[in-house]
Design a protein around this motif. Structure first.
Motif, PDB file in Angstrom:
ATOM      1  N   GLY A  41       1.012  -4.049   1.618  1.00 17.66           N
ATOM      2  CA  GLY A  41      -0.183  -4.501   0.912  1.00 17.66           C
ATOM      3  C   GLY A  41      -0.484  -3.639  -0.292  1.00 17.66           C
ATOM      4  N   ARG A  42      -0.320  -2.339  -0.144  1.00 13.21           N
ATOM      5  CA  ARG A  42      -0.552  -1.440  -1.283  1.00 13.21           C
ATOM      6  C   ARG A  42       0.458  -1.702  -2.403  1.00 13.21           C
ATOM      7  N   ARG A  43       1.706  -1.901  -2.026  1.00 16.21           N
ATOM      8  CA  ARG A  43       2.726  -2.189  -3.047  1.00 16.21           C
ATOM      9  C   ARG A  43       2.442  -3.521  -3.741  1.00 16.21           C
ATOM     10  N   ALA A  44       2.040  -4.523  -2.970  1.00 12.69           N
ATOM     11  CA  ALA A  44       1.739  -5.829  -3.555  1.00 12.69           C
ATOM     12  C   ALA A  44       0.538  -5.731  -4.484  1.00 12.69           C
ATOM     13  N   MET A  45      -0.491  -4.977  -4.080  1.00 13.57           N
ATOM     14  CA  MET A  45      -1.673  -4.825  -4.928  1.00 13.57           C
ATOM     15  C   MET A  45      -1.327  -4.085  -6.211  1.00 13.57           C
ATOM     16  N   SER A  46      -0.506  -3.058  -6.104  1.00 16.88           N
ATOM     17  CA  SER A  46      -0.086  -2.307  -7.283  1.00 16.88           C
ATOM     18  C   SER A  46       0.724  -3.193  -8.229  1.00 16.88           C
ATOM     19  N   ALA A  47       1.640  -3.969  -7.676  1.00 12.78           N
ATOM     20  CA  ALA A  47       2.448  -4.859  -8.520  1.00 12.78           C
ATOM     21  C   ALA A  47       1.581  -5.930  -9.175  1.00 12.78           C
ATOM     22  N   PHE A  48       0.592  -6.443  -8.425  1.00 10.80           N
ATOM     23  CA  PHE A  48      -0.298  -7.458  -8.994  1.00 10.80           C
ATOM     24  C   PHE A  48      -1.138  -6.882 -10.119  1.00 10.80           C
ATOM     25  N   SER A  49      -1.691  -5.692  -9.912  1.00  9.28           N
ATOM     26  CA  SER A  49      -2.547  -5.118 -10.951  1.00  9.28           C
ATOM     27  C   SER A  49      -1.750  -4.753 -12.192  1.00  9.28           C
TER      28      SER A  49
END
Length: 99
Positions: A41-49
């Protein structure tokens, strides 16, 4: 002598030892599943931002004057678009003092 006693206890109470082992395996499986979900989830949020170019911060204020607005616009790494810069108009800056 102690090893023989331990093996004899395990043989006589095999079901209890096996159930504790299964519970430990299930607990580790749940923990690693939850932890991998958090990391993913953290990686996905970082990639999204990063891909959406979402802003890192917002500045709100009711008593900005034109000089302060110009200093904010002049800060390094400020990626204001023309839409957000138009919010620093003189009409917007002259709010009543009740705010």
């Amino acid at each position: 002598m102690l090893k023989k006693k331990m093996l004899r206890d395990i043989k006589s109470n095999y079901a209890q030892f096996f159930s504790i082992f299964i519970l430990a395996v299930v607990a580790m499986w749940c923990f690693t599943g939850f932890q991998s979900d958090v990391i993913g989830g953290r990686r996905a949020m970082s990639a999204f931002s990063e891909s959406s170019n979402f802003s890192d911060g917002w500045i709100y204020g009711s008593e900005f004057d034109i000089e302060q607005a110009d200093r904010v616009k002049a800060t390094p790494n400020n990626h204001c678009t023309s839409d957000t810069q138009s919010n620093f108009s003189s009409d917007w800056l002259n709010l009543p003092q009740e705010y």
